[in-house]
Design an enzyme around this catalytic site. Sequence first.
Site, PDB file in Angstrom:
ATOM      1  N   ASP A  13      55.774  -0.048   6.547  1.00 46.70           N
ATOM      2  CA  ASP A  13      55.654  -2.133   6.237  1.00 46.70           C
ATOM      3  C   ASP A  13      57.315  -2.527   5.754  1.00 46.70           C
ATOM      4  OD1 ASP A  13      53.426  -2.663   8.351  1.00 46.70           O
ATOM      5  OD2 ASP A  13      52.630  -2.481   6.588  1.00 46.70           O
ATOM      6  N   LYS A  16      61.427  -1.381   8.909  1.00 44.91           N
ATOM      7  CA  LYS A  16      61.794  -0.538   9.731  1.00 44.91           C
ATOM      8  C   LYS A  16      62.538  -1.571  10.437  1.00 44.91           C
ATOM      9  CE  LYS A  16      58.169   1.791   9.933  1.00 44.91           C
ATOM     10  NZ  LYS A  16      57.685   1.352   8.796  1.00 44.91           N
ATOM     11  N   GLY A  40      52.938  -1.938  13.162  1.00 43.58           N
ATOM     12  CA  GLY A  40      53.384  -3.187  13.142  1.00 43.58           C
ATOM     13  C   GLY A  40      54.488  -3.352  13.075  1.00 43.58           C
ATOM     14  N   HIS A  41      55.904  -3.981  13.920  1.00 43.24           N
ATOM     15  CA  HIS A  41      57.025  -3.834  13.314  1.00 43.24           C
ATOM     16  C   HIS A  41      57.344  -5.517  13.914  1.00 43.24           C
ATOM     17  CE1 HIS A  41      57.086   0.090  13.397  1.00 43.24           C
ATOM     18  NE2 HIS A  41      56.901  -0.293  12.896  1.00 43.24           N
ATOM     19  N   GLN A 217      55.148   3.668  10.822  1.00 45.22           N
ATOM     20  CA  GLN A 217      54.430   4.217   9.935  1.00 45.22           C
ATOM     21  C   GLN A 217      55.429   4.626   8.401  1.00 45.22           C
ATOM     22  OE1 GLN A 217      53.632   5.496  12.967  1.00 45.22           O
ATOM     23  NE2 GLN A 217      52.095   3.747  12.316  1.00 45.22           N
TER      24      GLN A 217
HETATM   25  P1  GDP Z   1      58.165  -1.580   9.431  1.00 47.38           P
HETATM   26  O1  GDP Z   1      56.992  -2.050  10.005  1.00 47.38           O
HETATM   27  O2  GDP Z   1      57.737  -1.324   8.746  1.00 47.38           O
HETATM   28  O3  GDP Z   1      58.670  -2.702  10.533  1.00 47.38           O
HETATM   29  O4  GDP Z   1      57.894  -3.561   8.307  1.00 47.38           O
HETATM   30  P2  GDP Z   1      56.928  -4.581   8.689  1.00 47.38           P
HETATM   31  O5  GDP Z   1      58.237  -5.903  10.285  1.00 47.38           O
HETATM   32  O6  GDP Z   1      55.704  -4.170   8.605  1.00 47.38           O
HETATM   33  O7  GDP Z   1      56.970  -5.579   7.357  1.00 47.38           O
HETATM   34  C1  GDP Z   1      58.695  -6.078   6.942  1.00 47.38           C
HETATM   35  C2  GDP Z   1      57.721  -7.819   7.161  1.00 47.38           C
HETATM   36  O8  GDP Z   1      59.120  -7.792   5.690  1.00 47.38           O
HETATM   37  C3  GDP Z   1      58.586  -7.831   7.962  1.00 47.38           C
HETATM   38  O9  GDP Z   1      57.825  -9.549   8.087  1.00 47.38           O
HETATM   39  C4  GDP Z   1      59.293  -8.730   8.110  1.00 47.38           C
HETATM   40  O10 GDP Z   1      59.794 -10.062   8.504  1.00 47.38           O
HETATM   41  C5  GDP Z   1      60.314  -8.984   6.542  1.00 47.38           C
HETATM   42  N1  GDP Z   1      61.388  -8.687   5.776  1.00 47.38           N
HETATM   43  C6  GDP Z   1      61.751  -7.506   6.064  1.00 47.38           C
HETATM   44  N2  GDP Z   1      62.554  -7.215   5.371  1.00 47.38           N
HETATM   45  C7  GDP Z   1      62.885  -8.127   4.492  1.00 47.38           C
HETATM   46  C8  GDP Z   1      63.678  -8.916   3.768  1.00 47.38           C
HETATM   47  O11 GDP Z   1      64.895  -7.791   3.014  1.00 47.38           O
HETATM   48  N3  GDP Z   1      63.589  -9.680   2.983  1.00 47.38           N
HETATM   49  C9  GDP Z   1      61.930 -10.660   3.177  1.00 47.38           C
HETATM   50  N4  GDP Z   1      61.809 -11.235   2.241  1.00 47.38           N
HETATM   51  N5  GDP Z   1      61.236 -10.033   3.832  1.00 47.38           N
HETATM   52  C10 GDP Z   1      61.444  -8.971   5.319  1.00 47.38           C
HETATM   53  P1  IMO Z   2      54.879   0.492  10.182  1.00 48.45           P
HETATM   54  O1  IMO Z   2      55.533   1.270  11.770  1.00 48.45           O
HETATM   55  C1  IMO Z   2      51.636   0.733   7.465  1.00 48.45           C
HETATM   56  C2  IMO Z   2      48.106   3.169   7.574  1.00 48.45           C
HETATM   57  C3  IMO Z   2      46.308   2.818   8.019  1.00 48.45           C
HETATM   58  C4  IMO Z   2      45.060   3.601   7.305  1.00 48.45           C
HETATM   59  C5  IMO Z   2      46.216   4.888   7.912  1.00 48.45           C
HETATM   60  C6  IMO Z   2      45.776   5.474   8.726  1.00 48.45           C
HETATM   61  O2  IMO Z   2      54.068  -0.973  10.741  1.00 48.45           O
HETATM   62  O3  IMO Z   2      54.701   0.500   9.188  1.00 48.45           O
HETATM   63  P2  IMO Z   2      45.906   5.134  11.585  1.00 48.45           P
HETATM   64  O4  IMO Z   2      45.400   4.043  12.488  1.00 48.45           O
HETATM   65  O5  IMO Z   2      47.004   5.038  11.603  1.00 48.45           O
HETATM   66  O6  IMO Z   2      44.980   5.760  11.601  1.00 48.45           O
HETATM   67  O7  IMO Z   2      45.350   4.361   9.604  1.00 48.45           O
HETATM   68  O8  IMO Z   2      47.700   5.422   8.287  1.00 48.45           O
HETATM   69  N1  IMO Z   2      49.262   2.926   8.615  1.00 48.45           N
HETATM   70  C7  IMO Z   2      50.199   2.385   8.468  1.00 48.45           C
HETATM   71  N2  IMO Z   2      49.359   1.453   7.217  1.00 48.45           N
HETATM   72  N3  IMO Z   2      51.674   0.556   8.045  1.00 48.45           N
HETATM   73  C8  IMO Z   2      51.800   1.162   9.529  1.00 48.45           C
HETATM   74  O9  IMO Z   2      52.523   1.035  10.200  1.00 48.45           O
HETATM   75  C9  IMO Z   2      50.900   1.526   9.147  1.00 48.45           C
HETATM   76  N4  IMO Z   2      50.039   2.567  10.588  1.00 48.45           N
HETATM   77  C10 IMO Z   2      49.108   2.738  10.052  1.00 48.45           C
HETATM   78  O10 IMO Z   2      46.812   1.074   7.160  1.00 48.45           O
HETATM   79  O11 IMO Z   2      45.541   3.272   6.293  1.00 48.45           O
HETATM   80 MG    MG Z   3      54.196  -2.614   9.595  1.00 53.46          MG
END
Ligand code: GDP
Ligand code: IMO
Ligand code: MG
Length: 429
Positions: A13, A16, A40-41, A217
């Site tokens: 999270d 990426k 979750g992206h 991840q």
């Molecule tokens: P990922 O799993 O690494 O792709 O990250 P996620 O999408 O799960 O979580 C990142 C969250 O932060 C998302 O809601 C993005 O829209 C948001 N986000 C990404 N970069 C920024 C930033 O620079 N500032 C803010 N406020 N939100 C951001």
């Molecule tokens: P993105 O791509 C954050 C965490 C789960 C749990 C551990 C193992 O959005 O960054 P799993 O279901 O993979 O066997 O769970 O890994 N986890 C994540 N945490 N972002 C993710 O993906 C994750 N994918 C798995 O919460 O602790």
């Molecule tokens: Mg994510």
Amino acid sequence: MVCVVISGGQWGDEGKAKITDLLSDKADFIVRYQGGANAGHTVSTKEGLFKFHLIPSGILFDNKTCIIGPGTVIEPGFLINEIENLKKQGINLQGLKISGLAHITMPWHIDIDKAADTVGSTGKGIGPTYTDKAKRHGIQLHDLLSEKTLREKLQRVLPKQNQALQKIHNLNAYSEDEIVEKYLKYGEFFKPYLGDVINDLYKARKDEKNILFEGAQGTLLDITFGSYPYVTSSTPVSGGACVGSGVGPTIIDKSIGVFKCFSTRVGDGPFPSELAYDSQEAIKLRQDGTQWAEFGTTTGRMRRVGWFDAVLAKYAVRVNSFTGIALTKLDTLDSFDEINICIAYLNKETGEMIQELPYASSSLLSQCEPVFQSFPGWNELIHGSKSWDSLPSKAQKYVELISRTLETPVNIVSTGPDREHSIFLDDIF
Ligand code: GDP
Ligand code: IMO
Ligand code: MG
């Protein structure tokens, strides 16, 4: 031609997807190399908010080839939903190609993940699917194209799965016919998307195309290098881009580590720089109530939050050989008078001070107490800033400090969720 790997430097999270989307404009191929629906992206554009689990975040651009690679695992119903939802949002999925080598998350994988989870998993069947891959009990996407093959595979594995479901977990068994009927239909659905991705990437290289590998991840969730056993079951680190896509390391030019300027974690496991859940600082870092609030895109769980952990980040730089950093969510620190960074650990059991962590297993991390250094916050709004010069000098100093500490240039600073909320300090492609 430039080949770039994007991977998470922390516990997932990190943003990426935002960075992948940002760089996809100049990429020809975008490849997801591991993980499954646990990811979750989120990408935010003028056209709306898009959520991806398996589909590469480059899909928002036309005329790109977006690959779900051999190292991923696919729950077909979930991926179909993702495809249909994106179509409803007006996204053209013609560029999507899926490797037949990807392993299928079967219903028993989800049952077992939910019944026997010990790490706070996402419940998407990821661990059991990769377990069966390693046990040579897996079913791959190309197996769903032939009834004969699917039945042969099921006859090898289903009796054992049913035995485990019934005797160990007290759950219902599955019938071969029921599975065959449903999964052959999935095979039909995915047929138009199946592609020879190994050859495509080979040709892409010969044709001097730009390739972006998108990790899911993060380093500390890596099955080998993460906070084991509180990890996922695949290889999110940059090296995973090769084994998960079907290319060798000689084609990679750059490895970009995405780091949030603080830390978050979803699920169980040690988190040395964690802040108390209801502390004022944690509440501010979580940004509750905003579009980018810290709760899981896949499970809706609140993310645990803490200060930036430079000890773990330096470790991530080492195991990924990052050539550059994308630092995200700088705007989250806008209203702090004081910002902390964890610069060392005190090992409570040995009394040793640790600056260079040798490994990140939970047994070691749980002995570590954070040593913080504090810095003055800039306490002004930088959300959405687009240029380095417009940042307050204290914010610039914070970015420079992270770069110096990690001995790695910061290539991109992100100041908000939108594409435009980005500062490029270097060209990537
Ligand atoms: P990922 O799993 O690494 O792709 O990250 P996620 O999408 O799960 O979580 C990142 C969250 O932060 C998302 O809601 C993005 O829209 C948001 N986000 C990404 N970069 C920024 C930033 O620079 N500032 C803010 N406020 N939100 C951001
Ligand atoms: P993105 O791509 C954050 C965490 C789960 C749990 C551990 C193992 O959005 O960054 P799993 O279901 O993979 O066997 O769970 O890994 N986890 C994540 N945490 N972002 C993710 O993906 C994750 N994918 C798995 O919460 O602790
Ligand atoms: Mg994510």
